[in-house]
Design an enzyme around this catalytic site. Structure first.
Site, short mmCIF file in Angstrom:
data_model
loop_
_atom_site.label_atom_id
_atom_site.label_comp_id
_atom_site.label_asym_id
_atom_site.label_seq_id
_atom_site.Cartn_x
_atom_site.Cartn_y
_atom_site.Cartn_z
N LYS A 16 -46.33 9.35 -44.73
CA LYS A 16 -47.23 10.00 -43.59
C LYS A 16 -47.75 11.45 -44.41
O LYS A 16 -47.49 11.45 -45.41
CB LYS A 16 -46.33 10.35 -42.61
CG LYS A 16 -45.45 9.33 -42.06
CD LYS A 16 -46.13 7.98 -41.70
CE LYS A 16 -44.77 6.99 -41.12
NZ LYS A 16 -45.14 5.67 -40.91
C1 LIG Z 1 -43.84 5.06 -40.45
C2 LIG Z 1 -43.88 4.55 -38.82
C3 LIG Z 1 -42.54 4.27 -38.06
C4 LIG Z 1 -41.33 4.54 -38.70
O1 LIG Z 1 -41.30 6.03 -39.28
P1 LIG Z 1 -39.80 6.30 -40.02
O2 LIG Z 1 -39.69 7.77 -39.97
O3 LIG Z 1 -39.90 5.86 -41.54
O4 LIG Z 1 -38.51 5.66 -39.54
C5 LIG Z 1 -42.66 3.98 -36.98
N1 LIG Z 1 -43.97 3.90 -36.23
C6 LIG Z 1 -44.95 3.96 -37.04
C7 LIG Z 1 -46.21 3.58 -36.21
C8 LIG Z 1 -44.85 4.18 -38.08
O5 LIG Z 1 -46.10 4.21 -38.84
#
Ligand SMILES: *Cc1c(COP(=O)(O)O)cnc(C)c1O
Length: 378
Positions: free
Chosen positions: A184
């Site tokens: 992210k």
């Molecule tokens: C990355 C992501 C998640 C999960 O995030 P984590 O922090 O790795 O658990 C959930 N939903 C979406 C849309 C994502 O892109």
């Protein structure tokens, strides 16, 4: 062929993050403590929300959001199949049934129409994703959910720094879940956040992430008098550590700059790609701005198939990725027979994500686009 490989994403981590983590370690307080509390306050402000509750990931944030809303067995929760699989999995964690809805081709997001197509009397909630950072239409979807009497959870995993109607996407959300995974825009290694406006909900979420305790370990530690905690309900250990929050606080200071840089690089990609036929790059929707967490390109009428394009890019030293996955096509959801999801299937089959990060140079971009241009005329 270029010497160096161009990665699809690199987290922006500097000496400041390393020092902040070291200070947290030296302080002796490494579990959830004062840095987590400060990170929550600052993140909530940036997200346009009243309260932040830090957790171990966005996946655990989504789980707690559904626990908070008392979604459970017998309930249906509408989710896009076109999302990281954690969105659908969270529904199964509470024993409810994920129901897949299709998405809009331009934004990759749920719309009132795609939700309406699969809504039933058993629909208790919707998890709408701000996919790849592209905001969904918050005004239209939030008011539709309200008129249906259905809770709207916002999966804002990718959307820190994205805006809708001139405000951060978290502003006005009933409950939003965020991720700080390194894929992210800002990261704490692993980590997540819930944002809400309701103070009682924030208090319940704090309890749910910490074993159902009525007083946090940090508050107990800060008290001069012995504090006897009680465990009010069966809950979870979904805490973030103070080491992660220390890193997160530095990252928050970088967010606006990282988003501005991503948007400039995305605009340059859009310009360079404009004269290549059959390629449609993601863009801002009319009502908002994406942070371009994922810069995807739809192969609309391209002479080369998506997987072959990925292979050609890889051969040229470029790490691109397939487009956003579709949960209903994965073995874990093999027994689910969803309503037709033509746009989801098209996007997941025919799109790819190009490299976009703070260290990407104009030369890198020219190289990536050069490979695509050559394929377009093949
Ligand atoms: C990355 C992501 C998640 C999960 O995030 P984590 O922090 O790795 O658990 C959930 N939903 C979406 C849309 C994502 O892109």
């Amino acid at each position: 062929m270029s010497e160096r490989r161009i990665p699809v994403m690199i987290p922006m981590l500097g000496e400041e993050e390393a020092q902040a983590a070291a200070e947290a370690v030296r302080s002796g307080w490494v579990a959830q403590g004062p840095r987590v509390a400060e990170f929550e306050r600052q993140f909530a402000t940036l997200a346009g929300a009243g309260h932040g509750v830090a957790v171990s990931s966005c996946t655990t944030a989504l789980h707690l959001a559904l626990v908070l809303l008392e979604v459970g067995p017998g309930d249906e929760v509408i989710v896009p199949s076109l999302s990281f699989i954690a969105t659908a999995n969270a529904v199964r964690y509470v024993g409810a049934t994920p129901v897949f809805a299709d998405v809009d081709l331009a934004t990759g997001n749920l719309t009132v129409e795609t939700v309406e197509a699969v809504r039933t009397p058993r629909t208790r909630a919707i998890i709408a994703v701000h996919q790849g950072g592209v905001p969904f239409d918050v005004v239209v979807l939030r008011s539709a959910a309200e008129s249906w009497g259905v809770a709207l959870v916002e999966d804002a995993a990718c959307a820190a720094g994205s805006t809708a109607y001139g405000k951060p996407v978290g502003a006005g959300a009933t409950v939003a879940a965020w991720s700080f995974h390194p894929r992210k825009v800002i990261t704490t290694g692993e980590g997540g956040m819930l944002t809400v406006d309701d103070r009682d909900w924030a208090a319940r979420l704090r309890r749910l992430r910490e074993h159902g305790m009525n007083v946090s370990a940090a508050d107990r530690h800060a008290s001069a008098q012995p504090v006897l905690e009680a465990y009010l309900e069966t809950a979870y250990n979904y805490r973030m550590t103070d080491i992660q929050a220390a890193v997160g606080l530095v990252q928050l200071g970088r967010l606006a700059g990282l988003v501005a840089q991503r948007r400039e690089l995305a605009a340059r990609y859009q310009e360079l790609l404009a004269d290549i036929d059959g390629l449609v790059p993601v863009r801002d929707p009319a009502y908002g701005e994406t942070n371009y967490q994922s810069f995807w390109v739809l192969l609309e009428s391209f002479p080369v198939g998506r997987d072959a394009v990925l292979a050609e890019l890889a051969a040229a030293g470029v790490s691109a990725r397939r487009g956003i996955m579709a949960a209903h096509l994965e073995p874990a959801y093999a027994e689910v027979t969803p309503a037709p999801l033509p746009v989801t299937e098209r996007l997941t089959r025919d799109s790819l994500i190009l490299p976009l990060h703070h260290a990407l140079t104009e030369g890198d971009q020219d190289h990536v686009v050069g490979v695509l241009r050559k394929l377009a005329s093949s």
